[in-house]
Scaffold this active site. Structure first.
Site, PDB file in Angstrom:
ATOM      1  N   VAL A  88    -112.406   9.618  53.564  1.00 15.91           N
ATOM      2  CA  VAL A  88    -112.837   9.156  54.875  1.00 15.91           C
ATOM      3  C   VAL A  88    -113.464   7.781  54.697  1.00 15.91           C
ATOM      4  O   VAL A  88    -114.276   7.575  53.782  1.00 15.91           O
ATOM      5  CB  VAL A  88    -113.848  10.124  55.521  1.00 15.91           C
ATOM      6  N   ARG A  94    -119.475  11.246  59.119  1.00 13.10           N
ATOM      7  CA  ARG A  94    -120.247  12.080  60.056  1.00 13.10           C
ATOM      8  C   ARG A  94    -119.762  11.928  61.503  1.00 13.10           C
ATOM      9  O   ARG A  94    -120.550  11.960  62.453  1.00 13.10           O
ATOM     10  CB  ARG A  94    -121.751  11.762  59.954  1.00 13.10           C
ATOM     11  N   ARG A  95    -118.461  11.780  61.635  1.00  9.32           N
ATOM     12  CA  ARG A  95    -117.877  11.690  62.978  1.00  9.32           C
ATOM     13  C   ARG A  95    -116.806  12.759  63.180  1.00  9.32           C
ATOM     14  O   ARG A  95    -116.016  12.674  64.110  1.00  9.32           O
ATOM     15  CB  ARG A  95    -117.301  10.293  63.217  1.00  9.32           C
ATOM     16  N   GLY A  96    -116.771  13.763  62.320  1.00  9.20           N
ATOM     17  CA  GLY A  96    -115.824  14.856  62.493  1.00  9.20           C
ATOM     18  C   GLY A  96    -114.455  14.631  61.894  1.00  9.20           C
ATOM     19  O   GLY A  96    -113.563  15.478  62.049  1.00  9.20           O
ATOM     20  N   VAL A  97    -114.259  13.506  61.198  1.00 10.07           N
ATOM     21  CA  VAL A  97    -112.939  13.193  60.639  1.00 10.07           C
ATOM     22  C   VAL A  97    -112.555  14.202  59.561  1.00 10.07           C
ATOM     23  O   VAL A  97    -111.456  14.772  59.584  1.00 10.07           O
ATOM     24  CB  VAL A  97    -112.913  11.756  60.084  1.00 10.07           C
ATOM     25  N   THR A  99    -113.808  17.204  58.980  1.00  5.54           N
ATOM     26  CA  THR A  99    -113.698  18.553  59.538  1.00  5.54           C
ATOM     27  C   THR A  99    -112.354  18.755  60.219  1.00  5.54           C
ATOM     28  O   THR A  99    -111.711  19.801  60.059  1.00  5.54           O
ATOM     29  CB  THR A  99    -114.842  18.808  60.529  1.00  5.54           C
ATOM     30  N   GLU A 123    -116.893  15.735  45.210  1.00  9.48           N
ATOM     31  CA  GLU A 123    -118.288  16.019  45.564  1.00  9.48           C
ATOM     32  C   GLU A 123    -118.379  17.495  45.950  1.00  9.48           C
ATOM     33  O   GLU A 123    -118.078  17.866  47.090  1.00  9.48           O
ATOM     34  CB  GLU A 123    -118.756  15.127  46.714  1.00  9.48           C
ATOM     35  N   TYR A 127    -117.460  20.806  49.930  1.00  8.53           N
ATOM     36  CA  TYR A 127    -116.400  21.762  50.223  1.00  8.53           C
ATOM     37  C   TYR A 127    -116.888  23.201  50.400  1.00  8.53           C
ATOM     38  O   TYR A 127    -116.160  24.033  50.921  1.00  8.53           O
ATOM     39  CB  TYR A 127    -115.310  21.667  49.163  1.00  8.53           C
ATOM     40  N   PHE A 413    -104.528  17.320  40.841  1.00 10.57           N
ATOM     41  CA  PHE A 413    -103.464  17.044  41.800  1.00 10.57           C
ATOM     42  C   PHE A 413    -104.035  16.337  43.012  1.00 10.57           C
ATOM     43  O   PHE A 413    -105.223  16.254  43.181  1.00 10.57           O
ATOM     44  CB  PHE A 413    -102.746  18.338  42.220  1.00 10.57           C
TER      45      PHE A 413
END
Length: 413
Positions: A88, A94-97, A99, A123, A127, A413
């Site tokens: 991202v 923190r804009r929903g991308v 998710t 990170e 997850y 991968f």
């Protein structure tokens, strides 16, 4: 498909690949990549499973999935979404991308009949909230080959080890790998083309080491193992101080494995053997004379998510007979939430919805962590992440979920 914050999620088109790739490289630090790497990734990318998020004409998010098949306890090879290429833009955090991409990937995996999803996490904290549990560990080591010796099993001297150009013996090495896939949970049955990933060898990533080298082991007229490695010459006040780095090693039997390790320990002018990303129960640990001088280290590796709880738990076998009801929490994939009765043993299993009282309560993340048999439900319960509702159910399930060999996700991968 729109997101909650004005961006638009679309399936990646082939002509957009270079922009997609460049965005990904920038998100992971902006290092240089070779034409060879880019073209291989282009050839392996499944465009109908790859996503791009756009803010107008600006690409702000990437992700995708590979159609893998993963070995599970009992030896079955189960369709698995290999989640990959996730990034991202720093301008759109923190804009929903993320998710929106994670939800789409899991919905697509469900539609394609894949009970599992897996990934390597850059990170790990990210997850867990999407239901992925740390299911496999990997072993690293840095071995002082001047002070550590090997105790070799019978038959080692019957194995012939010879150098070979890596590309010339690719088919033989891949046959060895394929024979090992059913033996260990977490291993991936590779789709055509994936064997070439092991040979990508840009000079910019060698850190001064040699080009990729390969030896194959032969016994009774056939190839029974291989090792891919690099060497890096070094000199200190007392003389030679070179390093061998093992990139990949596979063997069909103990004598072959020992013969390959003996070769790697004995390369002229080398005093250190670096081992990366190996199974935690790798055999060399029981061949060495002094494990402390090998400096072993464990770290997290593969993360697993149950896309379809019933299908996933039915696909594997269990070390001991089980009859247990799970109360599963899964806010991100609500089709998994609720009570599931698992009955199974070493021959097979069934997992169906039930209205019966629950024996254990946990989230789908804990099921993912325990699924391949490398993480015990008892240890998760000790951390407060599994609740026992029927006395005795926790031990029963924890033993049943175990694996005779440690799970291992063999490559990225």
């Amino acid at each position: 498909m729109g997101t909650d914050h004005g961006t638009e999620l679309k399936t990646l088109r082939p002509e957009e690949f270079d922009r997609w790739w460049d965005h990904l490289i920038r998100a992971f630090g902006g290092g240089t990549t070779s034409t060879e790497e880019r073209e291989l990734d282009r050839s392996l990318t499944e465009f109908d499973r790859s996503l791009a998020v756009w803010d107008g004409d600006t690409l702000v998010g990437t992700s995708g999935a590979f159609s893998f098949r993963m070995t599970v306890p009992g030896g079955a090879v189960v369709p698995t979404a290999g989640v990959t290429m996730v990034s991202v833009a720093a301008t759109h955090r923190r804009r929903g991308v993320l998710t929106s991409m994670m939800r789409r990937l899991l919905e697509d995996a469900r539609a394609q009949g894949e009970p599992l999803a897996a990934l390597f996490a850059s990170e790990p904290a990210i997850y867990g909230r999407f239901g992925y549990g740390a299911a496999t560990l990997q072993l690293d080591a840095e071995i002082d080959t001047g002070r550590v010796t090997l105790a070799l099993p019978a038959g080692t001297d019957e194995v012939r080890v010879r150098y070979a150009p890596p590309a010339d013996v690719l088919a033989e090495c891949e046959a060895v790998y394929a024979a090992l896939v059913p033996r260990r949970p977490g291993m991936l049955a590779r789709q055509p083309g994936w064997e070439r990933a092991a040979l990508v060898d840009p000079e910019s990533e060698r850190e001064g080491a040699s080009a990729l080298q390969c030896v194959v082991a032969e016994r009774d007229g056939g190839v029974t193992g291989y090792a891919r490695f690099r060497t890096k010459m070094g000199w200190g006040p007392s003389g030679h101080d070179g390093t061998v780095t093992v990139e990949d090693l596979a063997a069909l039997d103990p004598a072959t494995e020992a013969a390959l390790w003996r070769f790697l320990f004995g390369i002229d002018l080398m005093t250190t053997l670096k081992v990366r990303g190996r199974p935690v129960d790798d055999a060399w640990q029981h061949l060495v004379s002094d494990i402390r001088r090998c400096l072993p280290q464990l770290r997290d590796a593969g993360y697993v998510r149950l896309v379809d709880v019933g299908a996933a738990l039915s696909a594997r076998t269990y070390l001991t007979p089980l009859d247990v009801v799970f109360e599963v929490e899964d806010a991100f994939c609500p089709w998994n939430a609720g009570r599931w009765r698992l009955t199974g043993d070493a021959k097979g299993a069934s997992c169906e919805r039930t209205a019966d009282a629950a024996d254990l309560a946990l989230t789908v993340r804990e099921l993912g962590a325990a699924y391949l048999g490398g993480v015990s439900l008892l240890s998760l319960a000790a951390a407060g992440r599994v609740r026992e509702l029927r006395p005795g159910a926790l031990t029963e399930a924890s033993v049943g979920f175990g694996s005779a060999v440690a799970p291992w996700l063999p490559h990225g991968f």
